[in-house]
Design an enzyme around this catalytic site. Structure first.
Site, mmCIF file in Angstrom:
data_model
loop_
_atom_site.group_PDB
_atom_site.id
_atom_site.type_symbol
_atom_site.label_atom_id
_atom_site.label_comp_id
_atom_site.label_asym_id
_atom_site.label_seq_id
_atom_site.Cartn_x
_atom_site.Cartn_y
_atom_site.Cartn_z
ATOM 1 N N TRP A 39 -20.642 12.522 -19.683
ATOM 2 C CA TRP A 39 -20.974 12.779 -18.276
ATOM 3 C C TRP A 39 -22.236 13.625 -18.192
ATOM 4 C CZ3 TRP A 39 -18.203 9.618 -15.611
ATOM 5 C CH2 TRP A 39 -16.847 9.408 -15.860
ATOM 6 N N ASN A 67 -10.513 3.556 3.100
ATOM 7 C CA ASN A 67 -10.209 3.301 1.688
ATOM 8 C C ASN A 67 -11.321 2.549 0.958
ATOM 9 O OD1 ASN A 67 -8.401 3.155 -0.675
ATOM 10 N ND2 ASN A 67 -8.466 0.963 -0.226
ATOM 11 N N TRP A 106 -8.852 8.617 -8.121
ATOM 12 C CA TRP A 106 -10.123 8.909 -8.799
ATOM 13 C C TRP A 106 -10.107 8.357 -10.217
ATOM 14 C CZ3 TRP A 106 -14.927 10.269 -7.541
ATOM 15 C CH2 TRP A 106 -15.142 10.699 -6.228
ATOM 16 N N TRP A 128 1.712 1.645 -3.435
ATOM 17 C CA TRP A 128 0.678 2.330 -4.237
ATOM 18 C C TRP A 128 0.835 3.845 -4.110
ATOM 19 C CZ3 TRP A 128 -2.583 1.531 -8.078
ATOM 20 C CH2 TRP A 128 -2.971 0.225 -8.373
ATOM 21 N N GLU A 149 0.847 -1.209 0.000
ATOM 22 C CA GLU A 149 0.000 0.000 0.000
ATOM 23 C C GLU A 149 0.880 1.256 0.000
ATOM 24 O OE1 GLU A 149 -3.080 -0.060 -0.697
ATOM 25 O OE2 GLU A 149 -3.191 -2.229 -0.559
HETATM 26 P P1 FAD Z 1 -3.458 2.116 5.140
HETATM 27 O O1 FAD Z 1 -4.323 1.059 4.574
HETATM 28 O O2 FAD Z 1 -3.023 1.953 6.534
HETATM 29 O O3 FAD Z 1 -2.196 2.232 4.157
HETATM 30 C C1 FAD Z 1 -0.943 2.802 4.577
HETATM 31 C C2 FAD Z 1 -0.581 3.962 3.685
HETATM 32 O O4 FAD Z 1 -0.434 3.524 2.336
HETATM 33 C C3 FAD Z 1 -1.614 5.063 3.637
HETATM 34 O O5 FAD Z 1 -1.479 5.942 4.718
HETATM 35 C C4 FAD Z 1 -1.335 5.714 2.306
HETATM 36 O O6 FAD Z 1 -0.268 6.623 2.385
HETATM 37 C C5 FAD Z 1 -0.902 4.535 1.453
HETATM 38 N N1 FAD Z 1 -2.039 4.007 0.694
HETATM 39 C C6 FAD Z 1 -2.919 3.053 1.075
HETATM 40 N N2 FAD Z 1 -3.781 2.788 0.084
HETATM 41 C C7 FAD Z 1 -3.447 3.586 -0.939
HETATM 42 C C8 FAD Z 1 -3.960 3.770 -2.253
HETATM 43 N N3 FAD Z 1 -4.985 3.056 -2.727
HETATM 44 N N4 FAD Z 1 -3.380 4.679 -3.052
HETATM 45 C C9 FAD Z 1 -2.328 5.416 -2.622
HETATM 46 N N5 FAD Z 1 -1.786 5.268 -1.386
HETATM 47 C C10 FAD Z 1 -2.340 4.363 -0.561
HETATM 48 N N6 FAD Z 1 -4.736 8.688 -0.202
HETATM 49 C C11 FAD Z 1 -4.110 9.807 0.184
HETATM 50 O O7 FAD Z 1 -3.127 9.721 0.940
HETATM 51 N N7 FAD Z 1 -4.536 11.034 -0.207
HETATM 52 C C12 FAD Z 1 -5.619 11.186 -1.038
HETATM 53 O O8 FAD Z 1 -5.953 12.310 -1.401
HETATM 54 C C13 FAD Z 1 -6.324 10.024 -1.430
HETATM 55 N N8 FAD Z 1 -7.448 10.107 -2.199
HETATM 56 C C14 FAD Z 1 -8.107 8.957 -2.565
HETATM 57 C C15 FAD Z 1 -9.261 9.058 -3.377
HETATM 58 C C16 FAD Z 1 -9.953 7.910 -3.756
HETATM 59 C C17 FAD Z 1 -11.179 8.028 -4.638
HETATM 60 C C18 FAD Z 1 -9.499 6.654 -3.337
HETATM 61 C C19 FAD Z 1 -10.231 5.403 -3.741
HETATM 62 C C20 FAD Z 1 -8.368 6.539 -2.553
HETATM 63 C C21 FAD Z 1 -7.650 7.677 -2.168
HETATM 64 N N9 FAD Z 1 -6.491 7.597 -1.369
HETATM 65 C C22 FAD Z 1 -5.835 8.748 -0.995
HETATM 66 C C23 FAD Z 1 -5.873 6.292 -1.059
HETATM 67 C C24 FAD Z 1 -6.342 5.629 0.247
HETATM 68 O O9 FAD Z 1 -7.734 5.607 0.309
HETATM 69 C C25 FAD Z 1 -5.792 6.303 1.509
HETATM 70 O O10 FAD Z 1 -4.396 6.467 1.384
HETATM 71 C C26 FAD Z 1 -6.048 5.423 2.733
HETATM 72 O O11 FAD Z 1 -7.439 5.237 2.900
HETATM 73 C C27 FAD Z 1 -5.472 6.070 3.958
HETATM 74 O O12 FAD Z 1 -5.797 5.324 5.097
HETATM 75 P P2 FAD Z 1 -4.687 4.596 5.938
HETATM 76 O O13 FAD Z 1 -3.591 5.545 6.234
HETATM 77 O O14 FAD Z 1 -5.357 3.929 7.089
HETATM 78 O O15 FAD Z 1 -4.175 3.505 4.905
#
Ligand code: FAD
Length: 497
Positions: free
Chosen positions: A323, A358, A399, A295, A292
């Site tokens: 759209w 997420n 997105w 990602w 993650e």
């Molecule tokens: P955890 O599951 O604990 O993951 C650890 C870290 O990995 C996160 O803190 C984050 O930095 C990174 N991460 C995890 N999943 C993703 C992912 N799919 N894509 C990129 N990085 C990821 N994340 C943002 O940081 N900023 C945003 O503006 C953002 N916008 C999003 C918009 C949409 C529509 C979607 C579907 C996802 C978005 N995310 C974004 C990715 C993700 O949802 C969040 O990073 C995550 O929910 C953060 O929660 P966590 O720290 O508990 O993640």
């Protein structure tokens, strides 16, 4: 004119320009500046619109206020201070250097186009004046240009990208916080653009909508490390399975801390790795979590290669997508009044805390672009304004991924059913009951689709459907069919003859 008396070359100060890295440990620029042996001037510039750097939205501005305050206090404890400037960064920094006779400047890199152009300009301006300007690795595990595909095209698929990262070996070890501190004394009077945190006006006042954000987040390196340690102790084990369930405390919630660099991804990577080794945790949980973080790096990599990520479809065929234009539907979604409990719970969690789980981000985003057939850029802009972790790379890349027009994207025709998603990932409705309290007393059987509740069930739960809680703004089957037709139309328009 200088603000300090003439000083000999060896004791000329250096500027450390803080940006998305509001911390003292694992800060390559601060480390390099400290090792230069010169007195430090620590500065943050709130940039104006001319820089081209995307201006933070409301929630991120609030979070920035907290982060600057915490960093300022940390520097104060070391005997220094954080100088706050507002205006055009290149101009302000050069003026500061001239005023203080600074020998040069250090900063950690950012990877967007506007940020890189600005960095190049500042380097040139400093060097023209005989000062040095050095940039160091920024907030990623692997800098984008170090992950090289076999051919000229950047990686398009995450798994191949991540394998290439892994071939590079573990990310570099985090740097310690400087052990000794030497600060330059700067007379703020006469430093152009010098301002105070209060005058920056980053926090909302009337109305003050940030109460939920204050309850949810403790800023600064200390708050970030507490969160990371809780995650390592309580949640990392079981992460791979639990992370999809929004009602459980099963993910790290580190994204806001990573966004403004209260923690670096390198620190998180190595803390997770050593905790997993020490406690012999399941490889599956650790691999999933590190991927993650991967990602996140992939989004930065895409943003580096495709700077227009928040404006243009990565797959140009989507330029022909028909759209809909429906401001009312957009508002319904923003306010969490769609009538689909999982979608509404997510949108209300976002409004209240500046963060959303997420799995639910994927569901609400899919609902906007598919069931409501609204352009993903509307959703991206709303998230940009309301997320405390709003990120110029991760937000648009995610997105586009959901909308089907991004790299390695979910196909557009795969349409999440918000009811089934709720039944699968919030089977007992803990998440929905928390964020949609008017439905809290409905039985599990009907909670995900309250319009199927009998009159007696609704009465017993104290909810009047259509009044206290809306009926669905679009029927799932109709929304799905409309989305598929639009997709077919787009493909028809873009299909080569
Ligand atoms: P955890 O599951 O604990 O993951 C650890 C870290 O990995 C996160 O803190 C984050 O930095 C990174 N991460 C995890 N999943 C993703 C992912 N799919 N894509 C990129 N990085 C990821 N994340 C943002 O940081 N900023 C945003 O503006 C953002 N916008 C999003 C918009 C949409 C529509 C979607 C579907 C996802 C978005 N995310 C974004 C990715 C993700 O949802 C969040 O990073 C995550 O929910 C953060 O929660 P966590 O720290 O508990 O993640």
């Amino acid at each position: 004119m200088s603000l300090v008396p003439d000083i000999d070359e060896g004791s000329r100060p250096v500027i450390v320009w803080f940006r998305d890295d509001l911390r003292l440990a694992d800060h390559p620029a601060l480390d390099a500046a400290q090792r230069s042996g010169r007195p430090l001037i620590c500065v943050y510039v709130v940039e104006d619109a001319h820089s081209g750097v995307r201006a933070p939205g409301g929630a991120l501005r609030w979070w920035l206020h907290q982060g600057l305050q915490a960093l300022g206090n940390n520097l104060l404890r070391q005997g220094g201070e954080l100088l706050l400037l507002s205006g055009q960064a290149s101009q302000r920094l050069l003026e500061l250097a001239m005023r203080t006779q600074a020998a040069g400047i250090f900063w950690n890199r950012r990877y967007g186009q506007a940020e890189r152009s600005q960095d190049a300009q500042i380097k040139q301006l400093f060097r023209e004046q005989g000062r040095f300007a050095n940039s160091l690795p920024g907030a990623v595990l692997y800098e984008p240009w170090t992950v090289r595909p076999g051919d000229d095209r950047p990686y398009q698929v995450f798994s191949a990208y991540w394998r290439a990262c892994q071939r590079l070996g573990p990310p570099s070890m985090p740097l310690p916080r400087p052990a000794r501190w030497l600060f330059a004394e700067v007379d703020r009077r006469g430093v152009a653009g010098c301002t105070s945190l209060a005058d920056l006006d980053l926090q909302p006042r009337h109305p003050d909508w940030a109460g939920g954000l204050r309850d949810a987040w403790a800023a600064g390196e200390d708050g970030a490390w507490r969160r990371l340690e809780e995650f390592l102790d309580e949640t990392l084990q079981g992460y791979a399975e639990g992370r999809d369930f929004p009602g459980r405390d099963a993910c790290s919630r580190l994204s806001p801390y990573l966004r403004l660099g209260h923690l670096s991804p390198r620190q998180v990577w190595h803390a997770v790795w050593s905790s997993a080794t020490m406690h012999r945790l399941s490889g599956q949980d650790v691999d999933k979590f590190l991927s993650e973080l991967g990602w996140r790096d992939f989004c930065y990599y895409l943003h580096y290669h495709y700077p227009d990520l928040s404006r243009h479809n990565l797959q140009p065929s989507f330029d022909a997508m028909p759209w809909r234009d429906d401001a009312g539907a957009l508002r319904t979604w923003q306010q969490g009044r769609t009538g689909f409990p999982l979608v509404d719970a997510g949108m209300r969690e976002l409004w209240s805390t500046g963060w959303m789980h997420n799995r639910v981000r994927m569901v609400v985003a899919s609902f906007l672009v598919k069931h409501l057939l609204l352009d993903w850029r509307h959703g991206e802009a709303w998230f940009w304004d309301t997320l405390v972790d709003a990120d110029a790379a991760s937000n648009p890349a995610s997105w586009q991924w959901v909308a089907g027009c991004g790299m390695d994207a979910a196909p557009y025709f795969r349409i999440f059913n918000p009811v089934l998603q709720g039944q699968k990932f919030d089977p007992h409705g803990d998440y929905i009951r928390r964020w949609v309290p008017e439905l809290a007393k409905l039985p599990d059987r009907v909670l995900q689709q309250p319009w199927t509740a009998t009159a007696a069930q609704a009465r017993a739960a104290g909810v009047r459907l259509g009044q206290d809680y809306p009926l669905p703004c679009v029927e799932h089957a109709l929304g799905r069919e409309r989305a598929l037709q639009a997709y077919a139309q787009m493909r028809g328009r873009t299909r080569p003859d």
